[in-house]
Write a protein that holds these residues in place. Structure first.
Motif, PDB file in Angstrom:
ATOM      1  N   LEU A 260       0.817  -1.204   0.000  1.00  0.00           N
ATOM      2  CA  LEU A 260       0.000   0.000   0.000  1.00  0.00           C
ATOM      3  C   LEU A 260       0.857   1.263   0.000  1.00  0.00           C
ATOM      4  N   VAL A 261       1.976   1.222   0.693  1.00  0.00           N
ATOM      5  CA  VAL A 261       2.895   2.375   0.653  1.00  0.00           C
ATOM      6  C   VAL A 261       3.394   2.596  -0.767  1.00  0.00           C
ATOM      7  N   ARG A 262       3.790   1.529  -1.415  1.00  0.00           N
ATOM      8  CA  ARG A 262       4.251   1.655  -2.802  1.00  0.00           C
ATOM      9  C   ARG A 262       3.123   2.108  -3.716  1.00  0.00           C
ATOM     10  N   LEU A 263       1.892   1.595  -3.447  1.00  0.00           N
ATOM     11  CA  LEU A 263       0.756   2.012  -4.259  1.00  0.00           C
ATOM     12  C   LEU A 263       0.519   3.509  -4.133  1.00  0.00           C
ATOM     13  N   GLY A 264       0.619   4.041  -2.922  1.00  0.00           N
ATOM     14  CA  GLY A 264       0.461   5.480  -2.738  1.00  0.00           C
ATOM     15  C   GLY A 264       1.526   6.269  -3.469  1.00  0.00           C
ATOM     16  N   MET A 265       2.766   5.780  -3.442  1.00  0.00           N
ATOM     17  CA  MET A 265       3.837   6.468  -4.149  1.00  0.00           C
ATOM     18  C   MET A 265       3.609   6.421  -5.664  1.00  0.00           C
ATOM     19  N   ASP A 266       3.159   5.275  -6.199  1.00  0.00           N
ATOM     20  CA  ASP A 266       2.892   5.172  -7.638  1.00  0.00           C
ATOM     21  C   ASP A 266       1.777   6.105  -8.064  1.00  0.00           C
ATOM     22  N   LEU A 267       0.737   6.202  -7.254  1.00  0.00           N
ATOM     23  CA  LEU A 267      -0.360   7.097  -7.607  1.00  0.00           C
ATOM     24  C   LEU A 267       0.085   8.559  -7.577  1.00  0.00           C
ATOM     25  N   ALA A 268       0.917   8.904  -6.596  1.00  0.00           N
ATOM     26  CA  ALA A 268       1.432  10.278  -6.560  1.00  0.00           C
ATOM     27  C   ALA A 268       2.309  10.569  -7.773  1.00  0.00           C
ATOM     28  N   ARG A 269       3.113   9.591  -8.172  1.00  0.00           N
ATOM     29  CA  ARG A 269       3.947   9.765  -9.354  1.00  0.00           C
ATOM     30  C   ARG A 269       3.099   9.897 -10.609  1.00  0.00           C
ATOM     31  N   ALA A 270       2.037   9.080 -10.722  1.00  0.00           N
ATOM     32  CA  ALA A 270       1.155   9.198 -11.889  1.00  0.00           C
ATOM     33  C   ALA A 270       0.462  10.541 -11.939  1.00  0.00           C
ATOM     34  N   GLN A 271       0.121  11.057 -10.760  1.00  0.00           N
ATOM     35  CA  GLN A 271      -0.510  12.384 -10.733  1.00  0.00           C
ATOM     36  C   GLN A 271       0.431  13.461 -11.253  1.00  0.00           C
ATOM     37  N   ARG A 272       1.709  13.341 -10.905  1.00  0.00           N
ATOM     38  CA  ARG A 272       2.671  14.332 -11.399  1.00  0.00           C
ATOM     39  C   ARG A 272       2.923  14.168 -12.898  1.00  0.00           C
ATOM     40  N   GLN A 273       2.855  12.929 -13.384  1.00  0.00           N
ATOM     41  CA  GLN A 273       3.130  12.670 -14.797  1.00  0.00           C
ATOM     42  C   GLN A 273       1.937  12.951 -15.698  1.00  0.00           C
ATOM     43  N   LEU A 274       0.757  13.112 -15.119  1.00  0.00           N
ATOM     44  CA  LEU A 274      -0.458  13.161 -15.908  1.00  0.00           C
ATOM     45  C   LEU A 274      -0.444  14.291 -16.943  1.00  0.00           C
ATOM     46  N   ASP A 275       0.083  15.465 -16.591  1.00  0.00           N
ATOM     47  CA  ASP A 275       0.056  16.612 -17.505  1.00  0.00           C
ATOM     48  C   ASP A 275       1.214  16.577 -18.499  1.00  0.00           C
ATOM     49  N   ARG A 276       2.416  16.287 -18.042  1.00  0.00           N
ATOM     50  CA  ARG A 276       3.567  16.371 -18.927  1.00  0.00           C
ATOM     51  C   ARG A 276       3.867  15.087 -19.694  1.00  0.00           C
ATOM     52  N   ASP A 277       3.425  13.927 -19.187  1.00  0.00           N
ATOM     53  CA  ASP A 277       3.726  12.666 -19.874  1.00  0.00           C
ATOM     54  C   ASP A 277       2.572  11.678 -19.632  1.00  0.00           C
ATOM     55  N   PRO A 278       1.452  11.839 -20.417  1.00  0.00           N
ATOM     56  CA  PRO A 278       0.281  10.980 -20.188  1.00  0.00           C
ATOM     57  C   PRO A 278       0.589   9.491 -20.379  1.00  0.00           C
TER      58      PRO A 278
END
Length: 433
Positions: A260-278
């Motif tokens: 779950l910790v890793r899942l939270g980190m992956d989701l945060a990373r996807a949120q940052r990537q959403l605009d610049r690298d879909p």
């Protein structure tokens, strides 16, 4: 200070066949004959001591007399307890008396404060008429059997009633002619009758007297033993639950929590990537979805270890089949259970025994195959788990096998582990139904 009870672990068993019956007759006869003088001595000593001690209480000397009397009663009771297992054919619990402690006066009054010593004294008084009855019956039937069967050997030494009008025998009293042959025939028949009835009559008298002793000398000890077993079972259940909770906490920390910790980190990373690298964000979300599925499966596995739904819904056999299907080690499963469902406590305990044993085999034994046998035999459920691993399993405190032993002890069950170095490992759990 409370008294503890040591319970004998081996129960006596009556010997089968003629040899066993002859030996039991000897034991019962010896008990009846020896019980009479011991019973008379116990009655006289205890009755005299209680009367004298009660009368002397006003000058405090009676306290010492009563204490000595109760100690004597304890000695007579110890002799009686030594006979009871052989007569009754079963092991009996032995009471633990209070130990003297404190100052001299308190040590002197220890027997007076021990309930078992008063029961010993009561037994010495109550046993007396039973000892007399048992002794008289035993001597009478032995004399009738031996005297009648051997009458042909010694009957000639008695006066002949047919020649001496002053002597009447049983035949003449009954109105028959008394001759040597008729006397031999009659008394031999009576001796045979006494001999046939002898084992049953002597056994009945011995059991009657022994039952009185069992009620007064061991019933309190049996109650204490039952209380002790219940207390041990409660403590074992608490210990097993604590071990299970610690293991669950460790499994959650090492598994789902990390995921779950890793899942939270992956989701945060996807949120940052959403605009610049879909594209990168979609890839990260895919990894997160896979991680979520793995976490869900692991949580389901942990929940099955806590309270498997298949066990509650479909019973023990189906739950064990599900364990065998999920096991990484090939399992040969054999289940023989009655058509009706077992008690929930028995099903849960058996399930966790098999689950823990297979988990240990998969993690530690290096086994290539396991055999699981679960059978309801009479009043007990027997669970056997055997693997072909390298062995060396021990019930170390804080480990899985110790937790299994505690869980079984909580339901009056027993765990036996046979795991020599080099294997195989064989776990046998027996629990009452």
């Amino acid at each position: 200070m409370t008294s503890d009870t040591a319970v004998l672990t081996l129960a006596g068993r009556p010997l089968p066949g003629l040899r066993g019956r002859v030996r039991q007759l000897g034991v019962d006869t010896g008990y009846a004959l020896a019980g009479f003088p011991v019973g008379v001595a116990a009655f006289v000593v205890v009755l005299t001591g209680l009367a004298a001690g009660s009368g002397l209480l006003v000058v405090w000397v009676g306290v010492a007399v009563l204490a000595a009397t109760l100690l004597a009663a304890r000695g007579f009771a110890t002799v009686e307890r030594a006979w009871l297992p052989a007569v009754l054919g079963t092991a009996l619990p032995q009471p633990a008396y209070r130990h003297p402690e404190g100052r001299a006066v308190r040590r002197l009054t220890t027997p007076l404060r021990d309930p078992q010593t008063w029961l010993d004294a009561l037994h010495a008084l109550v046993r007396f008429p039973f000892a007399i009855f048992c002794f008289v019956v035993t001597v009478t039937f032995w004399a009738g059997a031996l005297g009648g069967l051997t009458h042909a050997l010694w009957g000639w030494a008695l006066p002949d009633p047919s020649r001496d009008p002053g002597h009447d025998d049983l035949l003449e009293v009954l109105g028959f002619d008394s001759t040597p042959l008729t006397r031999i025939a009659l008394y031999t028949a009576l001796g045979l009758l006494f001999a046939v009835l002898l084992p049953f009559v002597v056994r009945g008298g011995a059991v009657l007297q022994a039952t009185v002793g069992r009620a007064l000398l061991t019933s309190r000890a049996a109650t204490q033993a039952q209380i002790g077993r219940l207390s041990e079972g409660r403590d074992a259940a608490v210990a097993a639950e604590a071990v299970a909770l610690r293991r669950l906490e460790r499994d959650i920390h090492d598994g789902p929590q990390q995921r779950l910790v890793r899942l939270g980190m992956d989701l945060a990373r996807a949120q940052r990537q959403l605009d610049r690298d879909p594209d990168a964000a979609r890839s990260t979300l895919g990894e997160a979805a896979g991680l979520a599925r793995e976490t869900l499966e692991e949580l389901r596995a942990l929940s099955r270890g806590i309270a498997p739904p298949v066990l509650a819904d479909r019973g023990l056999a189906a739950a064990l089949a599900a364990i065998a299907a999920r096991s990484p080690v090939p399992i040969e499963l054999s289940v023989d259970l009655p058509a009706e469902r077992l008690a929930p406590a028995a099903e849960n305990t058996a399930y966790f025994v098999v689950s823990e044993a297979l988990a240990n085999a998969a993690k530690h034994s290096g086994a290539t195959t396991c055999e699981v046998v679960v059978i309801a035999a009479g009043p007990a459920l027997r669970v056997v788990v055997e693997d072909d691993g390298h062995g060396g399993a021990v019930q170390a405190p804080g480990h899985g096998l110790a937790g299994l032993a505690d869980r079984l002890r909580a339901v009056d069950g027993v765990l036996t582990v046979d795991s020599p170095r080099g294997g195989p490992t064989r776990l046998i759990a027996e629990l009452p139904l």
